[in-house]
Scaffold this motif. Structure first.
Motif, PDB file in Angstrom:
ATOM      1  N   ALA A  67      39.430   2.228  56.071  1.00  0.00           N
ATOM      2  CA  ALA A  67      38.324   3.192  56.081  1.00  0.00           C
ATOM      3  C   ALA A  67      38.315   3.966  57.393  1.00  0.00           C
ATOM      4  O   ALA A  67      38.174   5.193  57.401  1.00  0.00           O
ATOM      5  CB  ALA A  67      36.997   2.469  55.865  1.00  0.00           C
ATOM      6  N   GLU A  68      38.463   3.259  58.499  1.00  0.00           N
ATOM      7  CA  GLU A  68      38.457   3.921  59.800  1.00  0.00           C
ATOM      8  C   GLU A  68      39.580   4.953  59.896  1.00  0.00           C
ATOM      9  O   GLU A  68      39.386   6.060  60.400  1.00  0.00           O
ATOM     10  CB  GLU A  68      38.607   2.899  60.932  1.00  0.00           C
ATOM     11  N   LEU A  71      38.653   7.917  56.809  1.00  0.00           N
ATOM     12  CA  LEU A  71      37.371   8.598  56.609  1.00  0.00           C
ATOM     13  C   LEU A  71      37.384  10.030  57.135  1.00  0.00           C
ATOM     14  O   LEU A  71      36.785  10.922  56.527  1.00  0.00           O
ATOM     15  CB  LEU A  71      36.233   7.821  57.269  1.00  0.00           C
TER      16      LEU A  71
END
Length: 98
Positions: A67-68, A71
């Motif tokens: 996700a990091e 995103l």
């Protein structure tokens, strides 16, 4: 209705009007019409919530790392938090602790 899927099923069954995120609509939505509405889109806030009293699984930590890393491709920078990297670092350190 309690879920996006329930709204989609309702629409398929003849419900006349619904408010739903456009990304939840199927690509082949030939029988649906998107209407412009004043005040939309509605800004929402999403959170990653982690229990500190339990160890995070390897797969959950991997999800946060993915996700990091991704995103920024899908969310405007002004909406991204800066705490995710610190959270991941702290969780990874917890996993290393005896």
């Amino acid at each position: 209705m309690v879920s996006n899927e329930a709204i989609r099923v309702g629409m398929a069954a003849g419900l006349r009007l619904a408010v739903l995120s456009e990304h939840m609509l199927p690509p082949e939505r030939l029988d649906l019409v998107t209407l412009p509405v004043t005040g939309l889109p509605i800004e929402s806030h999403w959170q990653f919530i982690v229990r500190r009293d339990r160890r995070l699984s390897h797969s959950a930590l991997g999800f946060l790392r993915i996700a990091e890393g991704h995103l920024g491709k899908y969310v405007e920078a002004r909406f991204l938090c800066t705490e995710l990297a610190g959270l991941i670092e702290g969780l990874a350190a917890d996993k290393r602790a005896p």
